[in-house]
Design an enzyme around this catalytic site. Structure first.
Site, PDB file in Angstrom:
ATOM      1  N   GLU A 118       0.929  -1.197   0.257  1.00 21.56           N
ATOM      2  CA  GLU A 118       0.216   0.395   0.072  1.00 21.56           C
ATOM      3  C   GLU A 118       0.783   1.267  -0.211  1.00 21.56           C
ATOM      4  O   GLU A 118       0.704   2.756  -0.761  1.00 21.56           O
ATOM      5  CB  GLU A 118      -0.882  -0.220   1.108  1.00 21.56           C
ATOM      6  CG  GLU A 118      -1.786  -1.429   1.767  1.00 21.56           C
ATOM      7  CD  GLU A 118      -2.932  -1.062   1.029  1.00 21.56           C
ATOM      8  OE1 GLU A 118      -3.119  -0.838   0.279  1.00 21.56           O
ATOM      9  OE2 GLU A 118      -4.361  -1.900   1.302  1.00 21.56           O
ATOM     10  N   GLU A 174      -3.794  -9.568   1.285  1.00 26.53           N
ATOM     11  CA  GLU A 174      -5.123  -9.332   1.829  1.00 26.53           C
ATOM     12  C   GLU A 174      -5.883 -10.543   1.032  1.00 26.53           C
ATOM     13  O   GLU A 174      -6.362 -11.244   2.457  1.00 26.53           O
ATOM     14  CB  GLU A 174      -5.543  -8.000   1.925  1.00 26.53           C
ATOM     15  CG  GLU A 174      -4.705  -6.730   2.205  1.00 26.53           C
ATOM     16  CD  GLU A 174      -3.583  -5.917   1.651  1.00 26.53           C
ATOM     17  OE1 GLU A 174      -3.473  -5.171   2.194  1.00 26.53           O
ATOM     18  OE2 GLU A 174      -3.265  -7.301   0.803  1.00 26.53           O
TER      19      GLU A 174
END
Length: 269
Positions: free
Chosen positions: A123, A143
């Site tokens: 991210e 994720e």
């Protein structure tokens, strides 16, 4: 402190995630520290470029799931649906601000990826402008492997930064890919030996600081604001920022220094 912040005498700041005992994962306190580091960099007029790296075998593996999830759940309960903005100095958006989602930080950031860069590390990588990785680094949007969602900017930024098929391979397969494959995908500027990593990252940083800092900052601002809108408005933004640069002190100094065959004395304004 586990987020080290070092200011050099060359207008380059080095931010280091120093939590190798937890694979450079981040709990509430360390998300707060990282957010604070970015805000400090943004506010420092003498800091032109930041280099972000990690200690040990990991760049950043995102949230410390053993501690962060209970902490954020407790924080949400205390805040009672936004009735208060923070608890004990922590804010709900510390995590996303730490990984550079939604921040108006227009100074350049160079990532020196020393090892595993997954989850929140990926991210944050999306908010970095130049990326150098050691050849032992690994990258992944992990994720979905755990039934979770990469909500720190990756689903928005990644398809804008690499070709669509490469972005979707990373997002949907949730595989961990080696540095050379990440380079092929367009995720990185360069792959090097671990021993050369910081030298190569600082080389990029110093090539940036040789330029007018005000012009560099406005150039990045034009790119990021332009990407968030349509072409017509993006051109208007470019024209606005171009005017600011051409009327700046640095725009006078650059041509003057060139004519006098000397290094410019940038004023950052």
């Amino acid at each position: 402190m586990s987020i080290d912040y070092v200011t050099g005498d060359d207008h380059v700041v080095t931010i280091t995630i120093n939590r190798p005992e937890a694979r450079n994962s981040l709990d509430m306190e360390h998300f707060f520290q990282l957010r604070t580091a970015w805000e400090r960099f943004g506010a420092d007029d003498d800091a032109f470029v930041a280099v972000i790296t990690g200690v040990g075998q990991d760049f950043c593996v995102g949230a410390d799931l053993k501690t962060y999830i209970p902490q954020i759940t407790a924080l949400q309960a205390k805040m009672k649906s936004g009735e208060v903005g923070e608890v004990d100095g922590y804010r709900l958006d510390d995590g996303v601000k730490a990984v550079l989602r939604g921040t108006k930080l227009y100074k350049p950031i160079v990532a020196a990826v020393n090892g595993n860069c997954v989850a929140g590390g990926m991210e944050m990588l999306g908010g970095c402008d130049l990326r150098v990785a050691s050849d032992i680094a690994r990258f992944g949007v992990m994720e979905p492997k755990r039934g979770l969602f990469a909500g720190g900017g990756t689903t928005v930024r990644l398809p804008r930064q690499v070709p669509y098929p490469a972005a979707m391979e990373l997002l949907l397969c949730a595989d961990r890919v080696p540095a050379n494959r990440a380079y092929e995908m367009g995720l990185l500027n360069e792959v090097c030996r671990p021993a050369d990593l910081m030298e190569r990252a600082y080389d990029y940083a110093h090539r940036i600081t040789a330029n007018g800092p005000f012009a560099i900052r406005k150039t990045k601002e034009s790119v990021l604001r332009g990407l968030a809108t349509d072409m017509g408005e993006a051109y208007e933004i470019e024209t606005e920022l171009s005017g600011q640069v051409f009327s700046s002190e640095d725009a006078k100094e650059g041509p003057k220094a060139f004519a006098e065959k000397r290094t410019p004395n940038w004023q950052n304004r």
